[in-house]
Motif scaffolding. Structure first.
Motif, PDB file in Angstrom:
ATOM      1  N   MET A 279       0.624  -1.195   0.373  1.00 27.61           N
ATOM      2  CA  MET A 279       0.296  -0.155   0.038  1.00 27.61           C
ATOM      3  C   MET A 279       1.157   1.001   0.212  1.00 27.61           C
ATOM      4  N   ARG A 280       0.617   1.464  -0.129  1.00 36.69           N
ATOM      5  CA  ARG A 280       0.698   3.353  -0.656  1.00 36.69           C
ATOM      6  C   ARG A 280       1.211   3.838   0.569  1.00 36.69           C
ATOM      7  N   GLU A 281       2.135   4.924   0.521  1.00 37.54           N
ATOM      8  CA  GLU A 281       1.680   6.077   1.718  1.00 37.54           C
ATOM      9  C   GLU A 281       1.121   7.335   1.504  1.00 37.54           C
ATOM     10  N   ASN A 282       0.348   7.627   2.433  1.00 36.17           N
ATOM     11  CA  ASN A 282      -0.850   8.546   2.103  1.00 36.17           C
ATOM     12  C   ASN A 282      -0.162  10.108   2.815  1.00 36.17           C
ATOM     13  N   THR A 283      -0.072  10.755   1.419  1.00 38.56           N
ATOM     14  CA  THR A 283       0.916  11.532   1.898  1.00 38.56           C
ATOM     15  C   THR A 283      -0.266  13.071   1.911  1.00 38.56           C
ATOM     16  N   GLY A 284      -1.291  12.588   1.833  1.00 41.62           N
ATOM     17  CA  GLY A 284      -1.924  14.042   2.301  1.00 41.62           C
ATOM     18  C   GLY A 284      -2.692  14.716   0.932  1.00 41.62           C
ATOM     19  N   LYS A 285      -1.886  14.539  -0.499  1.00 39.83           N
ATOM     20  CA  LYS A 285      -2.666  14.893  -1.560  1.00 39.83           C
ATOM     21  C   LYS A 285      -3.528  14.614  -2.493  1.00 39.83           C
ATOM     22  N   SER A 286      -4.425  12.888  -1.285  1.00 46.46           N
ATOM     23  CA  SER A 286      -5.263  12.773  -2.567  1.00 46.46           C
ATOM     24  C   SER A 286      -6.725  14.030  -2.863  1.00 46.46           C
ATOM     25  N   LYS A 287      -6.903  14.442  -1.598  1.00 49.20           N
ATOM     26  CA  LYS A 287      -8.014  15.519  -1.971  1.00 49.20           C
ATOM     27  C   LYS A 287      -7.461  16.752  -2.676  1.00 49.20           C
ATOM     28  N   PHE A 288      -6.334  16.783  -2.942  1.00 50.16           N
ATOM     29  CA  PHE A 288      -6.408  17.805  -3.868  1.00 50.16           C
ATOM     30  C   PHE A 288      -6.406  16.872  -5.515  1.00 50.16           C
ATOM     31  N   VAL A 289      -5.749  15.730  -5.335  1.00 51.22           N
ATOM     32  CA  VAL A 289      -5.691  14.872  -6.687  1.00 51.22           C
ATOM     33  C   VAL A 289      -7.257  14.819  -7.529  1.00 51.22           C
ATOM     34  N   ILE A 290      -8.357  14.300  -6.380  1.00 50.77           N
ATOM     35  CA  ILE A 290      -9.252  14.289  -6.440  1.00 50.77           C
ATOM     36  C   ILE A 290      -9.904  15.746  -6.883  1.00 50.77           C
ATOM     37  N   LEU A 291      -9.485  17.055  -6.025  1.00 48.42           N
ATOM     38  CA  LEU A 291     -10.759  18.296  -6.210  1.00 48.42           C
ATOM     39  C   LEU A 291      -9.935  18.706  -8.314  1.00 48.42           C
ATOM     40  N   GLY A 292      -8.861  19.013  -8.341  1.00 48.50           N
ATOM     41  CA  GLY A 292      -8.301  18.497  -9.775  1.00 48.50           C
ATOM     42  C   GLY A 292      -9.578  17.949 -10.666  1.00 48.50           C
ATOM     43  N   MET A 293      -9.391  16.654 -10.310  1.00 47.99           N
ATOM     44  CA  MET A 293     -10.105  16.560 -11.324  1.00 47.99           C
ATOM     45  C   MET A 293     -11.740  16.507 -11.240  1.00 47.99           C
ATOM     46  N   LEU A 294     -11.936  16.589 -10.168  1.00 42.20           N
ATOM     47  CA  LEU A 294     -14.024  17.674  -9.827  1.00 42.20           C
ATOM     48  C   LEU A 294     -13.385  18.573 -10.618  1.00 42.20           C
ATOM     49  N   ALA A 295     -12.297  19.808 -10.802  1.00 33.60           N
ATOM     50  CA  ALA A 295     -12.335  20.926 -11.901  1.00 33.60           C
ATOM     51  C   ALA A 295     -12.381  20.524 -12.608  1.00 33.60           C
ATOM     52  N   ARG A 296     -12.197  19.947 -13.730  1.00 33.22           N
ATOM     53  CA  ARG A 296     -12.667  19.615 -14.656  1.00 33.22           C
ATOM     54  C   ARG A 296     -14.127  18.890 -14.994  1.00 33.22           C
ATOM     55  N   MET A 297     -14.417  17.989 -14.253  1.00 35.06           N
ATOM     56  CA  MET A 297     -16.250  17.862 -14.962  1.00 35.06           C
ATOM     57  C   MET A 297     -16.802  16.615 -13.824  1.00 35.06           C
ATOM     58  N   PRO A 298     -17.488  17.252 -13.130  1.00 35.71           N
ATOM     59  CA  PRO A 298     -18.689  16.240 -12.555  1.00 35.71           C
ATOM     60  C   PRO A 298     -17.771  14.730 -12.561  1.00 35.71           C
ATOM     61  N   LEU A 299     -17.382  13.772 -11.783  1.00 32.89           N
ATOM     62  CA  LEU A 299     -17.508  12.528 -12.070  1.00 32.89           C
ATOM     63  C   LEU A 299     -17.967  12.025 -11.070  1.00 32.89           C
TER      64      LEU A 299
END
Length: 186
Positions: A1-21
């Motif tokens: 399992m990968r270390e949680n860097t705390g960046k997950s929320k930003f990865v997902i927010l960046g994707m949602l900024a493109r379009m609803p998913l």
């Protein structure tokens, strides 16, 4: 399992900024577009989406049933989410941590036969050639989307980085192989 860097929320927010998913679509995008330069645990997607909704950074809506008899939840970014993403984008990026097991093995190469190392390098060369091809194919697909009026500039730039990184790693392996062969001949 990968270390949680705390960046997950930003990865997902960046994707949602493109379009609803949907969560599933986010998983597929991570797998296809981002996996070459960012690993995100699939076990983090849904918990992170719940946190984003709880924090008011995203909203979710049930889009009814789709073929499989289950409703699909679609997530969208809120203005607060856009603000949070924008603030994070302004922060200086953390220094990258490089981990290549092949570099460890080459570093300790005096403890094995040169043929073993050459075999590892041949595999590494092939793998990087395939990755360069994948990145170039991705860039070609992005060009098609650009032709349809979709701005893919920033996705194109990440694929272009992949072309340069994987090409450089392949070139290093070719040179390392040559040096090991010459050392064995002397």
């Amino acid at each position: 399992m990968r270390e949680n860097t705390g960046k997950s929320k930003f990865v997902i927010l960046g994707m949602l900024a493109r379009m609803p998913l949907t969560g599933y679509t986010i998983k597929k995008w991570l797998e296809n577009e981002y996996s070459h330069f960012w690993q995100e645990s699939y076990g983090q997607i849904y918990p992170t989406l719940k946190v984003l909704v709880a924090q008011g950074l995203a909203v979710c809506s049930d889009k009814g049933e789709h073929g499989n008899g289950r409703g699909q939840i679609v997530y969208s970014i809120t203005e607060a989410g856009r603000k949070e993403l924008s603030e994070w984008l302004r922060e200086k990026p953390e220094i990258e941590k490089l981990r290549y097991e092949i570099l460890l093995k080459i570093s300790f190469g005096e403890n094995t036969e040169s043929e073993v190392l050459i075999g590892h390098l041949d595999d590494f060369i092939r793998r990087n050639e395939e990755l360069v091809k994948e990145m170039k194919d991705c860039m070609e697909n992005l060009s098609k989307l650009t032709g349809e009026g979709i701005d893919c500039t920033y996705s194109h730039l990440t694929a272009l980085c992949g072309v340069h990184v994987y090409s450089a790693m392949k070139d290093w392996a070719v040179e390392a192989k040559k040096i090991i062969i010459e050392k064995g001949e002397s």
